[in-house]
Design a protein around this motif. Structure first.
Motif, PDB file in Angstrom:
ATOM      1  N   LYS A 106       0.786  -1.142  -0.076  1.00 37.34           N
ATOM      2  CA  LYS A 106       0.108   0.007   0.082  1.00 37.34           C
ATOM      3  C   LYS A 106       0.931   1.221   0.081  1.00 37.34           C
ATOM      4  N   LEU A 107       0.189   2.262  -0.269  1.00 36.52           N
ATOM      5  CA  LEU A 107       1.201   3.627  -0.292  1.00 36.52           C
ATOM      6  C   LEU A 107       1.253   4.020   1.118  1.00 36.52           C
ATOM      7  N   ASP A 108       2.268   4.495   1.574  1.00 42.50           N
ATOM      8  CA  ASP A 108       2.406   5.061   3.030  1.00 42.50           C
ATOM      9  C   ASP A 108       2.325   6.624   2.938  1.00 42.50           C
ATOM     10  N   ALA A 109       2.129   7.404   1.847  1.00 44.60           N
ATOM     11  CA  ALA A 109       2.111   8.694   2.132  1.00 44.60           C
ATOM     12  C   ALA A 109       1.837   9.172   0.490  1.00 44.60           C
ATOM     13  N   VAL A 110       0.800  10.224   0.427  1.00 39.38           N
ATOM     14  CA  VAL A 110       0.461  11.046  -0.852  1.00 39.38           C
ATOM     15  C   VAL A 110       0.757  12.349  -0.393  1.00 39.38           C
ATOM     16  N   LEU A 111       1.765  12.953  -0.888  1.00 41.90           N
ATOM     17  CA  LEU A 111       2.190  14.494  -0.287  1.00 41.90           C
ATOM     18  C   LEU A 111       1.748  15.132  -1.542  1.00 41.90           C
ATOM     19  N   GLU A 112       1.192  16.283  -1.370  1.00 42.73           N
ATOM     20  CA  GLU A 112       0.821  17.417  -2.274  1.00 42.73           C
ATOM     21  C   GLU A 112       1.391  18.758  -1.815  1.00 42.73           C
ATOM     22  N   SER A 168      -9.926   9.475   1.252  1.00 40.03           N
ATOM     23  CA  SER A 168      -9.544   8.059   1.974  1.00 40.03           C
ATOM     24  C   SER A 168      -8.475   8.375   3.096  1.00 40.03           C
ATOM     25  N   ASN A 169      -8.397   9.821   3.487  1.00 43.09           N
ATOM     26  CA  ASN A 169      -7.498  10.249   4.413  1.00 43.09           C
ATOM     27  C   ASN A 169      -6.067  10.031   4.306  1.00 43.09           C
ATOM     28  N   ARG A 170      -5.741  10.015   2.893  1.00 47.40           N
ATOM     29  CA  ARG A 170      -4.090   9.509   2.608  1.00 47.40           C
ATOM     30  C   ARG A 170      -3.492  10.906   1.978  1.00 47.40           C
ATOM     31  N   LEU A 171      -4.050  11.665   1.736  1.00 50.27           N
ATOM     32  CA  LEU A 171      -3.402  13.240   1.241  1.00 50.27           C
ATOM     33  C   LEU A 171      -2.763  13.819   2.523  1.00 50.27           C
ATOM     34  N   LYS A 172      -1.638  14.320   2.139  1.00 53.30           N
ATOM     35  CA  LYS A 172      -0.962  15.435   3.140  1.00 53.30           C
ATOM     36  C   LYS A 172      -0.591  16.514   2.381  1.00 53.30           C
ATOM     37  N   ALA A 173      -1.045  17.527   2.934  1.00 46.90           N
ATOM     38  CA  ALA A 173      -0.960  19.005   2.083  1.00 46.90           C
ATOM     39  C   ALA A 173       0.603  19.207   3.034  1.00 46.90           C
ATOM     40  N   ILE A 174       1.281  19.895   2.001  1.00 45.35           N
ATOM     41  CA  ILE A 174       2.564  20.444   2.296  1.00 45.35           C
ATOM     42  C   ILE A 174       2.578  21.969   1.715  1.00 45.35           C
ATOM     43  N   ASP A 175       2.968  23.011   2.480  1.00 41.04           N
ATOM     44  CA  ASP A 175       3.276  24.351   2.156  1.00 41.04           C
ATOM     45  C   ASP A 175       4.613  24.352   1.304  1.00 41.04           C
ATOM     46  N   GLY A 176       4.367  24.420  -0.091  1.00 39.29           N
ATOM     47  CA  GLY A 176       5.394  24.450  -1.046  1.00 39.29           C
ATOM     48  C   GLY A 176       5.978  25.810  -1.223  1.00 39.29           C
ATOM     49  N   MET A 177       5.399  26.566  -0.567  1.00 38.37           N
ATOM     50  CA  MET A 177       5.874  28.248  -0.708  1.00 38.37           C
ATOM     51  C   MET A 177       7.066  28.412   0.331  1.00 38.37           C
ATOM     52  N   ALA A 178       7.186  27.570   1.160  1.00 35.02           N
ATOM     53  CA  ALA A 178       8.353  27.763   2.238  1.00 35.02           C
ATOM     54  C   ALA A 178       9.449  27.503   1.721  1.00 35.02           C
ATOM     55  N   PRO A 179      10.638  28.006   2.386  1.00 31.76           N
ATOM     56  CA  PRO A 179      11.894  27.696   1.976  1.00 31.76           C
ATOM     57  C   PRO A 179      12.052  26.168   1.990  1.00 31.76           C
ATOM     58  N   ILE A 180      13.027  25.800   0.967  1.00 34.20           N
ATOM     59  CA  ILE A 180      13.392  24.370   0.812  1.00 34.20           C
ATOM     60  C   ILE A 180      13.454  23.601   2.093  1.00 34.20           C
ATOM     61  N   GLU A 181      14.348  24.074   3.008  1.00 33.50           N
ATOM     62  CA  GLU A 181      14.535  23.147   4.001  1.00 33.50           C
ATOM     63  C   GLU A 181      13.380  23.059   5.008  1.00 33.50           C
ATOM     64  N   GLU A 185      11.331  19.699   5.993  1.00 30.58           N
ATOM     65  CA  GLU A 185      10.996  19.432   7.353  1.00 30.58           C
ATOM     66  C   GLU A 185       9.552  19.049   7.568  1.00 30.58           C
ATOM     67  N   SER A 186       8.564  19.891   6.988  1.00 29.54           N
ATOM     68  CA  SER A 186       7.270  19.433   6.722  1.00 29.54           C
ATOM     69  C   SER A 186       6.970  17.949   6.176  1.00 29.54           C
ATOM     70  N   ILE A 187       7.649  17.501   5.247  1.00 25.08           N
ATOM     71  CA  ILE A 187       7.576  16.337   4.550  1.00 25.08           C
ATOM     72  C   ILE A 187       7.957  15.309   5.404  1.00 25.08           C
ATOM     73  N   ASP A 188       8.962  15.480   6.206  1.00 31.93           N
ATOM     74  CA  ASP A 188       9.529  14.467   7.179  1.00 31.93           C
ATOM     75  C   ASP A 188       8.693  14.513   8.256  1.00 31.93           C
ATOM     76  N   ALA A 189       8.059  15.392   8.797  1.00 30.56           N
ATOM     77  CA  ALA A 189       6.825  15.238   9.654  1.00 30.56           C
ATOM     78  C   ALA A 189       5.791  14.754   9.234  1.00 30.56           C
ATOM     79  N   ALA A 190       5.293  14.917   8.150  1.00 27.06           N
ATOM     80  CA  ALA A 190       4.090  14.171   7.482  1.00 27.06           C
ATOM     81  C   ALA A 190       4.343  12.734   7.361  1.00 27.06           C
ATOM     82  N   LEU A 191       5.679  12.440   7.010  1.00 29.41           N
ATOM     83  CA  LEU A 191       5.858  10.965   6.831  1.00 29.41           C
ATOM     84  C   LEU A 191       6.054  10.206   8.027  1.00 29.41           C
ATOM     85  N   ALA A 192       6.387  10.984   9.217  1.00 25.75           N
ATOM     86  CA  ALA A 192       6.633  10.166  10.632  1.00 25.75           C
ATOM     87  C   ALA A 192       5.175  10.170  11.035  1.00 25.75           C
TER      88      ALA A 192
END
Length: 196
Positions: A106-112, A168-181, A185-192
């Motif tokens: 199964k997918l572990d995460a869908v990051l947008e 299906s509660n698998r989408l995790k929205a990430i603020d892509g406007m923030a600085p790269i780092e 960090e947001s992606i790492d938090a979403a994956l954890a």
């Protein structure tokens, strides 16, 4: 870790996928590369795709998903993979779910990566201006008109895919406007974070 990355052109998916590939030792899977490799290898699905492509047709979702499913069973994808630019339609997302389920995965995460379209157009204009100033050749798709059209197409095609995964509660929205780092960090938090 099996991840789908959604986000418009220029949102930073490639930058973040490269970091995740290095950090987790998983490949980024490109459907275009997979299609060409399957055709070259002469796999059964690749042969079907080749026949369609030679006729100038578009490869149907079922064949594309078959090629993706073959690819994620290869040894380098045993620990997971990153899909970027796929699925593009709800049909592909449903077929991907079935192909994974069939293999007990199964997918572990869908990051947008969510970004402001106007800022993306401004970024592309700046990139084009910087390229011209350096004496380089500006990419043909680095014009505000082309970028705006690509963004409109992306939102038209992908909004239903976002809704499918959100449903299906698998989408995790990430603020892509923030600085790269900060995005990293947001992606790492979403994956954890535990799945719902």
């Amino acid at each position: 870790m099996r991840i789908v990355f959604l986000g418009p052109p220029g949102a930073g998916k490639g930058t973040q996928a490269a970091r995740l590939m290095e950090r987790h030792g998983i490949p980024q899977l490109s459907t275009g590369d997979m299609l060409r490799a399957a055709v070259k290898a002469g796999t059964p699905v690749g042969l079907k795709a080749k026949a369609i492509m030679e006729q100038g047709g578009l490869v149907p979702d079922a064949i594309v998903v078959g090629i993706v499913a073959e690819r994620f069973m290869e040894p380098d994808a045993a620990k997971g993979f990153i899909l970027d630019g796929f699925p593009r339609t709800v049909g592909q997302a449903e077929a991907l779910d079935l192909a994974l389920e069939h293999r007990g995965l199964k997918l572990d995460a869908v990051l947008e990566l969510e970004v402001d379209p106007k800022v993306l157009v401004d970024r592309i204009e700046r990139r084009a201006a910087d390229t011209r100033a350096a004496g380089g050749t500006v990419r043909p798709d680095d014009t505000p008109e082309v970028v705006s059209k690509r963004l409109a197409t992306y939102h038209e095609q992908t909004a239903p895919v976002s809704s499918y995964y959100a449903g299906s509660n698998r989408l995790k929205a990430i603020d892509g406007m923030a600085p790269i780092e900060a995005v990293a960090e947001s992606i790492d938090a979403a994956l954890a974070a535990p799945a719902h």
